[in-house]
Design an enzyme around this catalytic site. Structure first.
Site, PDB file in Angstrom:
ATOM      1  N   ASP A 140      44.141  33.955  35.671  1.00  0.00           N
ATOM      2  CA  ASP A 140      44.948  32.785  35.332  1.00  0.00           C
ATOM      3  C   ASP A 140      45.619  32.204  36.575  1.00  0.00           C
ATOM      4  OD1 ASP A 140      44.675  32.890  32.396  1.00  0.00           O
ATOM      5  OD2 ASP A 140      45.785  34.756  32.570  1.00  0.00           O
ATOM      6  N   ASP A 196      46.894  33.824  43.212  1.00  0.00           N
ATOM      7  CA  ASP A 196      47.667  32.592  43.325  1.00  0.00           C
ATOM      8  C   ASP A 196      49.171  32.785  43.299  1.00  0.00           C
ATOM      9  OD1 ASP A 196      48.715  31.437  40.243  1.00  0.00           O
ATOM     10  OD2 ASP A 196      47.489  33.227  40.383  1.00  0.00           O
ATOM     11  N   ASP A 244      42.186  37.467  40.866  1.00  0.00           N
ATOM     12  CA  ASP A 244      43.063  37.246  39.716  1.00  0.00           C
ATOM     13  C   ASP A 244      42.362  36.216  38.825  1.00  0.00           C
ATOM     14  OD1 ASP A 244      45.550  37.180  38.177  1.00  0.00           O
ATOM     15  OD2 ASP A 244      45.866  35.221  39.096  1.00  0.00           O
TER      16      ASP A 244
END
Length: 223
Positions: free
Chosen positions: A15, A170, A13
């Protein structure tokens, strides 16, 4: 140097995982809100809206400030127009570059699967000098569906060839995507997660990128 028997395909991922982009997202969101005569967002409030792509971010922002649903398309267009070059405040998390160097030196093939629109994703990767690490970058607008639908993640792995698969993210969206795809998930705990670590399915978790290459090696050597 960590050297697994067989190099893996590792998709990240963006951001909240590789980069802390919330300050830039926060700034352009507040510029859009200011133009509407609406109150600004706080940084933590803006972080809480991140993860499902720009359209959902704008939906959440608009609802939080009582802006009419009819304004959605115009607000989204303005936000995306600013987003392409919104990287002046964005930084990689500490240790990211060294970790990517170690993974690539170990022979792993790396990709990005993000819900961020692909143009600003590529722009910020180039700005930060991270783009050479990744053979494939798919954004939230690259395919008809976006995460947590597993299709973009699986498309990234397909583009990276053959080998074991790992996904690094995250958030709840990332965990759900990995679960739907049946891919082992490594959870970075210092990003934009909204629930306790224990509530997210993951193979392993880490809070510092200097531990990631060893964690990858452990995961790949486990039964």
């Amino acid at each position: 140097m960590i050297a697994p028997l067989t190099p893996a395909r590792i998709v990240f991922d963006l951001d909240g995982t590789l980069i802390d982009s919330a300050p830039d997202i926060h700034a352009i969101a507040n510029r859009v809100l200011s133009e509407e005569g609406a109150a600004p967002l706080g940084l933590e409030e803006a972080k809480s809206f991140v993860g499902n792509g720009a359209p959902v971010f704008i939906e959440r922002m608009r609802a939080a400030r009582g802006l009419a649903e009819a304004r959605q398309a115009a607000l989204l267009a303005r936000f995306v127009g600013l987003y392409d070059r919104a990287h002046g405040l964005t930084r990689p998390y500490p240790g990211v570059i060294a970790a990517l160097d170690a993974l690539r030196e170990a022979g792993h093939r790396l990709g990005i699967c993000t819900n961020k629109p692909v143009a600003p994703a590529r722009s910020v990767l180039a700005h930060l000098g991270l783009d050479p690490y990744f053979e494939i970058v798919l954004g939230g607008d690259s395919l008809p569906t976006r995460k947590p639908d597993p299709a973009p993640l699986m498309a990234c792995f397909e583009a990276l060839g053959t080998g074991a698969c790992l996904y690094v993210g995250d958030s709840e969206v990332d965990g759900d995507t990995a679960l739907r795809a049946g891919i082992p998930f490594l959870l970075f705990t210092e990003g934009y997660r909204k629930v306790p670590v224990a509530d997210l399915p993951h193979r392993a978790c880490f809070n510092a990128f200097d531990t990631l290459p060893g964690l990858v090696a452990d995961c790949l050597s486990a039964p």
